[in-house]
Scaffold this active site. Structure first.
Site, PDB file in Angstrom:
ATOM      1  N   LYS A   1       0.831  -1.210   0.000  1.00 17.33           N
ATOM      2  CA  LYS A   1       0.000   0.000   0.000  1.00 17.33           C
ATOM      3  C   LYS A   1       0.870   1.267   0.000  1.00 17.33           C
ATOM      4  CE  LYS A   1      -4.146  -2.067   0.663  1.00 17.33           C
ATOM      5  NZ  LYS A   1      -3.764  -3.435   0.290  1.00 17.33           N
TER       6      LYS A   1
HETATM    7  C1  LIG Z   1      -4.190  -4.541  -0.359  1.00 18.98           C
HETATM    8  C2  LIG Z   1      -3.377  -5.772  -0.448  1.00 18.98           C
HETATM    9  C3  LIG Z   1      -3.578  -6.732  -1.473  1.00 18.98           C
HETATM   10  C4  LIG Z   1      -4.681  -6.618  -2.491  1.00 18.98           C
HETATM   11  O1  LIG Z   1      -4.465  -5.597  -3.446  1.00 18.98           O
HETATM   12  P1  LIG Z   1      -5.669  -5.060  -4.336  1.00 18.98           P
HETATM   13  O2  LIG Z   1      -5.126  -3.907  -5.081  1.00 18.98           O
HETATM   14  O3  LIG Z   1      -6.748  -4.655  -3.359  1.00 18.98           O
HETATM   15  O4  LIG Z   1      -6.109  -6.175  -5.226  1.00 18.98           O
HETATM   16  C5  LIG Z   1      -2.744  -7.837  -1.502  1.00 18.98           C
HETATM   17  N1  LIG Z   1      -1.778  -8.027  -0.560  1.00 18.98           N
HETATM   18  C6  LIG Z   1      -1.569  -7.132   0.428  1.00 18.98           C
HETATM   19  C7  LIG Z   1      -0.519  -7.406   1.437  1.00 18.98           C
HETATM   20  C8  LIG Z   1      -2.348  -5.980   0.531  1.00 18.98           C
HETATM   21  O5  LIG Z   1      -2.133  -5.118   1.531  1.00 18.98           O
END
Ligand SMILES: *Cc1c(COP(=O)(O)O)cnc(C)c1O
Length: 495
Positions: free
Chosen positions: A113
């Site tokens: 993120k």
């Molecule tokens: C948010 C997240 C995802 C999923 O990503 P999206 O863009 O929502 O598909 C996968 N792995 C981790 C560790 C995340 O924090």
């Protein structure tokens, strides 16, 4: 470059600054660019010689045409600097043979993120100036753990913005709680609520829609804004690392310019994999996009049958950031494959019956680009263990889901193109489950699992998770879920 809603047939009217500030379109749809800018192989080859911040600024400039290149470069250099992204912003690490891991978790919260949330607040801060906004933006976030911390780190000390995060008091891990409670910065606030994640999220939505609150804030020089993952300002920066990964494949001689490669993404809200699809539409030679899901495999079913059906059981898994039944960003993919009229219809069906079927021609287009695989809990744990034992690679739970999906795809298709597999979190972010999978032992506690994992594998805890227990707790407030609005007013000092 102008933007429009996925659900509207009207011409694009909004600038990038406007949609980054606004987030969601007025008709409930998501903002999309009016056209996809192109990226030539010549441009890609030139990017091979550039740093990550320059790669990012050049790609972003194609979408955010109301920002100058100098503004974007300054923001990208501040966001992806070497002291917050230790070890590089998005390094490519060889797993085995043609399988490469794209590590997206070297930022300040050890999860992917950060790739978007380190830059998006800077873009929002500029958007406020560009749109003549004089009020301060108050970002409200409801979090089940990871997003809250990444948002706090991203918005910390950004001009013109304050942020307040709500989390369920018993719904996050001890590590996550400590990460948030010890957050630094003069414009941040964190508050636990007595309730679950849904209560927190509903509470935030109620506050956003409460006219009295909106008016009170306005009178005091504030307005609400959201850091939601459907904001285009979070999506655009994610396109960059796919281009960057290809540059690294070229530089390392693993591909020749123009050669295709595959991408495998552990998917929840469909933002990350959608960014890869945009990169493909721009001209990046991606062959297949492999959508990896955990036991909540609604997307696997959708990509195999063309039916999206949310009427099913929901599982809590060891990859919690992928425990999702409604993948919001899928709407953008539908828009680009089926157009706005059909997209609006599918979304209406999803809202009323929880299910929609895409037409045969839409399904054919989706299948050309996407394939879906999933890993259940046992497969995920086994994958973590195998990767460690066979390749000496320590994968987090989400990354393991993607590695398993990539292996399943390769086995079924025989496709031996280079495979870039996204790694979305440090294994230490989910140390308890990784420790269990690798050692078959039970850690003493969430927090003890960090040191235990380091000792068992002789790997290092990343800096954002070091010494958590020793940091000073700044926020320990817990309120009833009915008192969230009052907590917001108290934070802002409004009567
Ligand atoms: C948010 C997240 C995802 C999923 O990503 P999206 O863009 O929502 O598909 C996968 N792995 C981790 C560790 C995340 O924090």
């Amino acid at each position: 470059m102008l933007y429009k809603s996925t659900r509207s047939q009207a011409a694009a009217t909004h600038s990038a600054a406007q949609i980054i500030k606004q987030g969601l379109a007025a008709d409930g749809g998501l903002f999309v660019p009016e056209k996809i800018p192109s990226l030539t192989m010549h441009e890609i080859e030139a990017l091979c010689h550039e740093s990550y911040p320059v790669r990012a600024a050049k790609i972003l400039a194609k979408f955010l045409s109301d920002y100058t290149y100098e503004e974007l470069l300054a923001d990208c250099e501040a966001a992806y600097n070497a002291s917050s992204f230790v070890g590089g912003a998005a390094p490519l690490v060889n797993l085995d043979g043609n399988k490469e891991i794209l590590e997206l978790w070297h930022g300040p919260t050890a999860a992917f993120k950060d790739m978007a949330l380190q830059i998006m607040p800077r873009l929002l801060s500029r958007a406020l100036k560009k749109t003549g906004e004089e009020r301060t933006a108050l970002i409200l976030v409801a979090t089940s753990g990871d997003t809250g911390k990444a948002a706090l780190e991203g918005y910390k000390d950004i001009e013109g913005i304050k942020i307040m995060v709500f989390y369920p008091v018993d719904g996050v891990s001890r590590v996550q709680k400590l990460q948030m409670a010890t957050q630094m910065g003069d414009n941040v606030n964190v508050c636990a609520i007595e309730g679950n994640f849904d209560d927190a999220q509903t509470g935030v939505k109620v506050i956003f829609g409460d006219d009295t609150m909106v008016q009170k804030l306005n009178e005091n020089g504030y307005f609400f804004s959201s850091a939601n993952s459907i904001n285009w300002g979070r999506l655009a920066p994610q396109i960059v690392y796919y281009v960057s990964a290809y540059c690294d494949l070229l530089t390392e001689g693993k591909c020749h310019a123009g050669d295709p490669f595959n991408v495998c993404v552990p998917t929840g809200n469909f933002g990350n994999i959608f960014a890869a699809y945009i990169a493909k539409l721009m001209g990046l030679p991606i062959n297949k996009l492999i959508c990896a899901s955990n036991a909540n495999n609604i997307l696997t079913d959708f990509l195999r049958t063309g039916t999206y059906d949310r009427n099913r059981d929901f599982y809590l898994t060891m990859s919690p950031s992928m425990d999702i039944l409604i993948s919001s960003n899928l709407e953008r993919l539908l828009y680009f494959t089926a157009g706005s009229e059909k997209t609006a219809d599918y979304m209406k069906r999803l809202n009323t019956n929880g299910v929609y079927h895409v037409d045969a021609d839409v399904f054919a287009k989706l299948s050309e680009n996407f394939v879906g695989y999933f890993a259940d809990e046992e497969t995920t744990a086994n994958t973590i263990c195998n990767c460690w034992e066979q390749y000496g690679y320590l994968a987090d739970t989400h990354t393991a889901v993607a590695i398993s999906a990539a292996e399943q795809y390769i086995k079924e298709s025989g496709d031996m193109l280079p495979m870039v597999i996204d790694s979305t979190a440090s294994p230490y972010k989910f140390a308890n489950n990784v420790y269990r999978a690798v050692t078959k032992n039970e850690p003493e506690s969430d927090l003890a699992a960090l040191d235990a994992l380091a000792e068992a594998t002789s790997t290092a805890i990343p800096y954002p998770l070091c010494g958590l227990a020793q940091r000073k707790v700044r926020f320990d407030k817990v309120v009833a879920k009915e008192e969230m609005a009052a907590a917001v007013l108290e934070y802002l000092g409004i009567e």
